[in-house]
Design a protein around this motif. Structure first.
Motif, PDB file in Angstrom:
ATOM      1  N   ALA A  47       0.867  -1.178   0.000  1.00 22.29           N
ATOM      2  CA  ALA A  47       0.000   0.000   0.000  1.00 22.29           C
ATOM      3  C   ALA A  47       0.904   1.227   0.000  1.00 22.29           C
ATOM      4  O   ALA A  47       1.842   1.313   0.798  1.00 22.29           O
ATOM      5  N   LEU A  48       0.659   2.153  -0.898  1.00 20.88           N
ATOM      6  CA  LEU A  48       1.478   3.363  -0.994  1.00 20.88           C
ATOM      7  C   LEU A  48       0.851   4.485  -0.164  1.00 20.88           C
ATOM      8  O   LEU A  48      -0.375   4.654  -0.165  1.00 20.88           O
ATOM      9  N   PRO A  49       1.681   5.268   0.532  1.00 26.26           N
ATOM     10  CA  PRO A  49       1.169   6.369   1.363  1.00 26.26           C
ATOM     11  C   PRO A  49       0.817   7.577   0.510  1.00 26.26           C
ATOM     12  O   PRO A  49       1.426   8.645   0.615  1.00 26.26           O
ATOM     13  N   THR A  50      -0.187   7.401  -0.358  1.00 31.51           N
ATOM     14  CA  THR A  50      -0.542   8.431  -1.337  1.00 31.51           C
ATOM     15  C   THR A  50      -2.054   8.657  -1.349  1.00 31.51           C
ATOM     16  O   THR A  50      -2.712   8.410  -2.365  1.00 31.51           O
ATOM     17  N   GLU A  75      -9.917   2.563   3.112  1.00 31.98           N
ATOM     18  CA  GLU A  75     -10.903   2.366   4.169  1.00 31.98           C
ATOM     19  C   GLU A  75     -11.574   3.683   4.570  1.00 31.98           C
ATOM     20  O   GLU A  75     -12.640   3.679   5.191  1.00 31.98           O
ATOM     21  N   ALA A  76     -10.960   4.814   4.234  1.00 35.60           N
ATOM     22  CA  ALA A  76     -11.491   6.117   4.635  1.00 35.60           C
ATOM     23  C   ALA A  76     -12.414   6.725   3.585  1.00 35.60           C
ATOM     24  O   ALA A  76     -12.847   7.872   3.722  1.00 35.60           O
ATOM     25  N   GLY A  77     -12.704   5.992   2.527  1.00 32.31           N
ATOM     26  CA  GLY A  77     -13.582   6.497   1.483  1.00 32.31           C
ATOM     27  C   GLY A  77     -12.863   7.256   0.380  1.00 32.31           C
ATOM     28  O   GLY A  77     -13.497   7.798  -0.520  1.00 32.31           O
ATOM     29  N   GLY A  78     -11.536   7.297   0.468  1.00 29.56           N
ATOM     30  CA  GLY A  78     -10.751   7.949  -0.574  1.00 29.56           C
ATOM     31  C   GLY A  78     -10.034   6.939  -1.436  1.00 29.56           C
ATOM     32  O   GLY A  78     -10.486   5.786  -1.584  1.00 29.56           O
ATOM     33  N   TYR A  79      -8.899   7.327  -1.981  1.00 28.52           N
ATOM     34  CA  TYR A  79      -8.115   6.457  -2.858  1.00 28.52           C
ATOM     35  C   TYR A  79      -6.643   6.523  -2.457  1.00 28.52           C
ATOM     36  O   TYR A  79      -6.195   7.476  -1.819  1.00 28.52           O
ATOM     37  N   ARG A  80      -5.893   5.520  -2.857  1.00 35.29           N
ATOM     38  CA  ARG A  80      -4.446   5.494  -2.633  1.00 35.29           C
ATOM     39  C   ARG A  80      -3.819   4.582  -3.683  1.00 35.29           C
ATOM     40  O   ARG A  80      -4.503   3.791  -4.338  1.00 35.29           O
ATOM     41  N   GLY A  81      -2.499   4.690  -3.785  1.00 29.81           N
ATOM     42  CA  GLY A  81      -1.780   3.828  -4.707  1.00 29.81           C
ATOM     43  C   GLY A  81      -1.489   2.466  -4.109  1.00 29.81           C
ATOM     44  O   GLY A  81      -1.446   2.295  -2.882  1.00 29.81           O
ATOM     45  N   ASP A  99      -6.668   3.940 -13.812  1.00 23.86           N
ATOM     46  CA  ASP A  99      -6.383   3.429 -12.470  1.00 23.86           C
ATOM     47  C   ASP A  99      -5.280   2.365 -12.456  1.00 23.86           C
ATOM     48  O   ASP A  99      -5.129   1.646 -11.471  1.00 23.86           O
ATOM     49  N   GLU A 100      -4.494   2.296 -13.522  1.00 20.72           N
ATOM     50  CA  GLU A 100      -3.526   1.194 -13.622  1.00 20.72           C
ATOM     51  C   GLU A 100      -2.385   1.601 -14.563  1.00 20.72           C
ATOM     52  O   GLU A 100      -2.612   2.188 -15.619  1.00 20.72           O
ATOM     53  N   TRP A 101      -1.167   1.278 -14.150  1.00 20.10           N
ATOM     54  CA  TRP A 101       0.032   1.542 -14.953  1.00 20.10           C
ATOM     55  C   TRP A 101       0.988   0.381 -14.751  1.00 20.10           C
ATOM     56  O   TRP A 101       1.084  -0.171 -13.642  1.00 20.10           O
ATOM     57  N   ASP A 139      -6.624  11.494  -9.155  1.00 20.58           N
ATOM     58  CA  ASP A 139      -5.227  11.816  -8.848  1.00 20.58           C
ATOM     59  C   ASP A 139      -4.215  10.812  -9.396  1.00 20.58           C
ATOM     60  O   ASP A 139      -3.005  11.033  -9.270  1.00 20.58           O
ATOM     61  N   PHE A 140      -4.671   9.739  -9.993  1.00 20.81           N
ATOM     62  CA  PHE A 140      -3.740   8.689 -10.415  1.00 20.81           C
ATOM     63  C   PHE A 140      -2.657   9.171 -11.382  1.00 20.81           C
ATOM     64  O   PHE A 140      -1.495   8.775 -11.239  1.00 20.81           O
ATOM     65  N   PRO A 141      -2.960  10.012 -12.365  1.00 21.49           N
ATOM     66  CA  PRO A 141      -1.879  10.468 -13.269  1.00 21.49           C
ATOM     67  C   PRO A 141      -0.724  11.141 -12.535  1.00 21.49           C
ATOM     68  O   PRO A 141       0.432  11.044 -12.963  1.00 21.49           O
TER      69      PRO A 141
END
Length: 200
Positions: A29-32, A144-150, A121-123, A38-40
């Protein structure tokens, strides 16, 4: 944070179509933390950071990479005839037509890696040398917080017994030195670039 392999294998990533014969070595899990779009920014950050560890400030991380590249130079692990299109067939030949039309320029190297494709959503990018044929896969997943991460997965196909022994030998260094420093660096850069993402 290290994740179980199922965090990658249970997701319907397109990389499964391309590298189904590769072993999932690591998933992190990335801290992003970010928004759906925001993926780009993460892809650009990863590409800018590839290149042998010079973008990571940890002395241990940089030392380990310096040793690895020096060994590769001395032993010929990273010569052109050990890479894709020579020792192994590039995965680009397996990339479906619809993935070849994305924003990613396949064949343009980012450090030691060559990008394969990019979606919303994928690279994915590949690397090959005398030890292994590997894929770095970056995904954008809900948290888990309803957002997104890498989420980063490393897929590998070792080069015979030598490659298998090599992967086993470097495992402690990856877990104790490389990944912790890499994740901290990714998180710091992500936080530093928050203004750019908000400005859009």
């Amino acid at each position: 944070m290290r994740l179980p392999r199922t965090a990658h294998t249970s997701h319907r990533w397109r990389i499964h179509e391309i590298a189904g014969d590769f072993h999932v070595e690591d998933v992190w899990a990335l801290p992003t933390p970010g928004d759906p779009d925001d993926f780009p920014y993460l892809v650009r950050q990863i590409e800018n950071g590839l290149g042998g560890g010079t973008a990571v400030s940890s002395p241990v991380y940089r030392l380990l990479f310096a040793i690895r590249w020096k060994l590769g130079e001395l032993l010929g692990w990273d010569k052109d005839d050990a890479g894709t299109g020579a020792r192994v067939q590039t995965l680009w030949d397996r990339v479906p037509t619809d993935l070849r039309k994305g924003p990613q320029d396949a064949g343009t190297r980012s450090g030691p890696f060559t990008p394969l494709y990019q979606l919303h959503d994928e690279w994915a990018a590949e690397l090959a040398n005398r030890t292994v044929h590997a894929v770095m896969h970056i995904g954008w997943v809900s948290d888990e917080a309803g957002g997104y991460r890498g989420q980063m997965a490393v897929l590998v196909k070792p080069n015979g017994l030598f490659g298998t022994v090599y992967m086993a030998a470097i495992k402690p260094f990856r877990y104790l030195g490389v990944y912790p420093a890499l994740l901290r660096s990714i998180g710091r850069t992500w936080q530093a670039n928050a203004g750019e993402r908000k400005a859009g």
